[in-house]
Design a protein around this motif. Structure first.
Motif, mmCIF file in Angstrom:
data_model
loop_
_atom_site.group_PDB
_atom_site.id
_atom_site.type_symbol
_atom_site.label_atom_id
_atom_site.label_comp_id
_atom_site.label_asym_id
_atom_site.label_seq_id
_atom_site.Cartn_x
_atom_site.Cartn_y
_atom_site.Cartn_z
ATOM 1 N N MET A 79 52.103 28.022 -19.502
ATOM 2 C CA MET A 79 53.317 28.344 -19.477
ATOM 3 C C MET A 79 54.057 28.922 -18.264
ATOM 4 S SD MET A 79 52.646 31.582 -21.954
ATOM 5 C CE MET A 79 50.612 31.230 -22.501
ATOM 6 N N LYS A 80 55.145 28.797 -18.144
ATOM 7 C CA LYS A 80 55.708 29.439 -17.041
ATOM 8 C C LYS A 80 57.374 29.658 -17.364
ATOM 9 C CE LYS A 80 56.677 25.149 -14.657
ATOM 10 N NZ LYS A 80 56.222 24.256 -13.748
ATOM 11 N N LEU A 81 58.031 30.457 -16.641
ATOM 12 C CA LEU A 81 59.297 30.798 -16.599
ATOM 13 C C LEU A 81 60.102 29.591 -15.606
ATOM 14 C CD1 LEU A 81 62.071 32.742 -16.960
ATOM 15 C CD2 LEU A 81 61.554 33.630 -14.736
ATOM 16 N N LEU A 82 61.018 29.047 -16.348
ATOM 17 C CA LEU A 82 61.673 27.823 -15.781
ATOM 18 C C LEU A 82 62.918 28.275 -15.091
ATOM 19 C CD1 LEU A 82 61.387 24.875 -18.557
ATOM 20 C CD2 LEU A 82 60.121 25.008 -16.343
ATOM 21 N N ARG A 83 63.663 29.095 -15.679
ATOM 22 C CA ARG A 83 65.008 29.491 -15.130
ATOM 23 C C ARG A 83 65.397 30.899 -15.860
ATOM 24 N NH1 ARG A 83 66.192 25.467 -18.226
ATOM 25 N NH2 ARG A 83 67.339 25.939 -20.110
ATOM 26 N N SER A 84 66.109 31.562 -15.374
ATOM 27 C CA SER A 84 66.709 32.937 -15.480
ATOM 28 C C SER A 84 68.154 32.848 -15.094
ATOM 29 C CB SER A 84 65.993 34.104 -14.941
ATOM 30 O OG SER A 84 66.957 35.166 -15.033
ATOM 31 N N THR A 85 68.948 32.890 -16.216
ATOM 32 C CA THR A 85 70.384 32.670 -16.107
ATOM 33 C C THR A 85 71.084 34.137 -16.482
ATOM 34 O OG1 THR A 85 70.781 31.796 -18.240
ATOM 35 C CG2 THR A 85 70.491 30.243 -16.193
ATOM 36 N N GLY A 86 72.198 34.156 -16.314
ATOM 37 C CA GLY A 86 72.776 35.471 -16.662
ATOM 38 C C GLY A 86 72.760 35.696 -18.409
ATOM 39 N N GLY A 87 72.824 34.533 -19.201
ATOM 40 C CA GLY A 87 72.794 34.502 -20.708
ATOM 41 C C GLY A 87 71.484 34.437 -21.102
ATOM 42 N N GLY A 88 70.345 34.077 -20.479
ATOM 43 C CA GLY A 88 69.051 33.924 -21.089
ATOM 44 C C GLY A 88 67.769 33.276 -20.136
ATOM 45 N N PHE A 89 66.921 32.938 -20.849
ATOM 46 C CA PHE A 89 65.737 32.523 -20.046
ATOM 47 C C PHE A 89 65.360 31.182 -20.680
ATOM 48 C CE2 PHE A 89 65.962 36.925 -20.219
ATOM 49 C CZ PHE A 89 66.069 37.362 -18.808
ATOM 50 N N GLY A 90 64.797 30.350 -19.666
ATOM 51 C CA GLY A 90 63.972 29.103 -20.429
ATOM 52 C C GLY A 90 62.322 29.024 -20.202
ATOM 53 N N PHE A 91 61.484 28.867 -20.891
ATOM 54 C CA PHE A 91 60.146 29.185 -20.692
ATOM 55 C C PHE A 91 59.576 27.515 -21.114
ATOM 56 C CE2 PHE A 91 61.692 33.189 -22.029
ATOM 57 C CZ PHE A 91 60.988 33.781 -20.990
ATOM 58 N N GLN A 92 58.642 27.311 -20.107
ATOM 59 C CA GLN A 92 57.982 26.018 -20.383
ATOM 60 C C GLN A 92 56.557 26.272 -21.066
ATOM 61 O OE1 GLN A 92 56.104 23.659 -17.312
ATOM 62 N NE2 GLN A 92 57.405 21.968 -18.084
ATOM 63 N N PHE A 93 56.312 25.656 -22.046
ATOM 64 C CA PHE A 93 55.121 25.739 -22.958
ATOM 65 C C PHE A 93 54.621 24.431 -22.896
ATOM 66 C CE2 PHE A 93 54.646 29.899 -24.801
ATOM 67 C CZ PHE A 93 55.944 30.617 -24.393
ATOM 68 N N GLU A 94 52.956 24.257 -22.554
ATOM 69 C CA GLU A 94 52.525 23.127 -22.816
ATOM 70 C C GLU A 94 52.465 22.623 -24.648
ATOM 71 O OE1 GLU A 94 49.058 22.869 -20.967
ATOM 72 O OE2 GLU A 94 49.965 23.195 -18.912
ATOM 73 N N ARG A 95 51.967 21.748 -24.834
ATOM 74 C CA ARG A 95 51.731 21.245 -26.294
ATOM 75 C C ARG A 95 51.011 22.459 -26.955
ATOM 76 N NH1 ARG A 95 53.248 16.422 -24.023
ATOM 77 N NH2 ARG A 95 55.083 15.331 -24.848
ATOM 78 N N ARG A 96 49.682 22.300 -26.506
ATOM 79 C CA ARG A 96 48.688 23.202 -27.066
ATOM 80 C C ARG A 96 49.027 24.703 -26.819
ATOM 81 N NH1 ARG A 96 44.099 23.571 -22.151
ATOM 82 N NH2 ARG A 96 45.478 23.631 -20.586
#
Lengths: 157, 101
Positions: free
Chosen positions: A1-18
């Protein structure tokens, strides 16, 4: 899992299926901290603070019921976990990150209590058994997700 | 005029009583956070920042006090405010109590 992006409004995180599967399974443990864990005072006569303690217990219990409802709503919200080639993208606002940290910490601390409060700095803390190994997994995984979320909050948009 | 004696002022033995009355009116509860080895240090710092609105340096200072000394006095408040802060900290899963000062 990792942080994909940080914007003013929020965050996107990547999670593998497992990782997503594990997260959803672990969140079913919530709430895990027993009401008796939180005391209003360590020194006051319990009889004298009984009424205030009862109010505090009720407030925390109501909070957990509301958190459970919100957790289900959040996880089931359409598009919360957006499928991608490498797994899923979880999108959270800053407020949701702060709230999600509370949920994860409840499961982490609750798992630690279930394990008999081992010192996490000692390796290994104790021999896992078939009965308690899932609490070890939950404690460690929640800590990892918490670190990711805290890192995100510290990452400028 | 040499015989004039200044009146002797004796210590006010009721002064302590007055102090007690004053301390009852003033905020008199310490909000304390206790060490829990399972809580992540960054998480505790984050909670202090959110609950008290502190800058990161002050939140880290108190987090380290909790970590090294086993507890940190976070604030001194009235009964109602102390209860509010204890509830907020416990909502985040931290071990917090209020103790009469």
């Amino acid at each position: 899992m990792k942080l994909l992006r940080s914007t003013g409004g929020g965050f996107g995180f990547q999670f593998e299926r497992r990782e997503r599967r594990l997260l959803l399974g672990i969140l079913q443990l919530y709430p895990l901290i027993p009401a008796s864990y939180h005391r209003l005072s360590k020194t006051a006569d319990p009889e004298q603070v009984a009424a205030d303690q009862k109010l505090l217990d009720e407030a925390l219990a109501a909070q957990k019921v509301e958190n459970q409802r919100r957790l289900l709503a959040m996880l089931n919200a359409p598009g919360r976990f957006k499928p991608e080639a490498d797994g899923y993208e979880l999108t959270l606002s800053a407020d949701q990150v702060d709230w999600f940290l509370q949920i994860l910490n409840d499961v982490r601390v609750g798992s630690w209590l279930k394990l008999g409060c081992p010192d996490p700095s000692k390796e290994p803390p104790a021999d896992p058994t078939a009965e308690n190994v899932h609490y070890y997994v939950a404690m460690e995984f929640c800590g990892t997700v918490q670190s990711l979320l805290l890192h995100a909050l510290d990452t400028p948009a | 005029m040499a015989g004039v004696v200044e009146p002797l002022v004796l210590p006010d033995i009721e002064q302590d009583q007055q102090s007690d009355v004053r301390s009852d009116l003033a905020p008199g509860f310490l909000v304390i956070c206790w060490d829990d080895p399972v809580n992540l240090m960054d998480y505790v710092t984050h909670v202090f920042q959110v609950v008290f609105g502190w800058p990161k340096t002050k939140a880290e200072h108190h987090m380290l006090q909790v970590h090294h000394q086993g507890r940190s006095v976070l604030t001194r408040e009235s009964l109602e405010r102390a209860e509010h802060y204890v509830h907020q900290l416990q909502k985040y899963g931290l071990q917090a109590t209020m103790e009469r000062d």
